[in-house]
Design an enzyme around this catalytic site. Sequence first.
Site, PDB file in Angstrom:
ATOM      1  N   ASP A  20     -28.322  33.227   6.592  1.00 12.11           N
ATOM      2  CA  ASP A  20     -27.557  32.559   7.650  1.00 12.11           C
ATOM      3  C   ASP A  20     -27.726  33.251   9.003  1.00 12.11           C
ATOM      4  OD1 ASP A  20     -26.600  30.946   5.643  1.00 12.11           O
ATOM      5  OD2 ASP A  20     -24.485  31.332   6.036  1.00 12.11           O
ATOM      6  N   HIS A  73     -27.686  37.557   5.543  1.00 13.15           N
ATOM      7  CA  HIS A  73     -27.758  37.206   6.967  1.00 13.15           C
ATOM      8  C   HIS A  73     -29.007  37.842   7.578  1.00 13.15           C
ATOM      9  CE1 HIS A  73     -23.535  36.408   6.036  1.00 13.15           C
ATOM     10  NE2 HIS A  73     -23.550  35.581   7.066  1.00 13.15           N
TER      11      HIS A  73
END
Length: 228
Positions: free
Chosen positions: A50, A196
């Site tokens: 992400d 991430h």
Amino acid sequence: MMLLAVMSWIVLAAALAWLAYGSACISSGVYVKALCRGNAGEKRVYLTFDDGPSPENTGKVLDVLEKFGAKGTFFCIGSRLEGNRKTVERIIAGGHAIGNHSWSHSPWFPLFRSGKMQDDLLMCSSSLKRITGLDTVLFRPPFGVTNPTVAEAAENLGFIVAGWDIRTYDTTGKSAEEIVSSVARRLRPGSVILMHDRLPGCADALEKLLLYLQSEGYAADRTMNDIL
């Protein structure tokens, strides 16, 4: 009367707690049915990333994936796409998947009115289309927060909401070893793992995680598009 009032407050508190849980836990299914796992019969995991693309760090993540022959699904923030076209093109060229993570990733995104939320998501999809030529159906809500407005936006735009069943909490400053240990405790066939790629330590943690997955006989060679 006092007992009735107390019971009413207990019921109300329980209802509010349930709604809060539904918003915070994307796999709860309270507001929207999210895709959180693959085939439970296959010893395979799905790596997801992400908040990119990051000019400093996404390329390093792609290097690690290439080294191991692994695939990932990258949920991109639209406002970061145009300045990182080459990185986005490399994601696609490497056989990875890409998804909508909103244009703004605003902390207020879950509170947007329906029209504003849909406009935000369409901006991201349009930018992804311009760069990749692909229509994106996977959507991961910012922060993983769901509510009736998020559910309505996803349905109206034809998105499939993508969740996870293993959150690494890599944004809390965990070391690579702590991340691997955390995944190991919850790992099961079909797991969707959240990381991430904007974080400086993501590539190092990913490499150690892939080594662990290999040692346990897990493959990481498919994207979330393969479980649609």
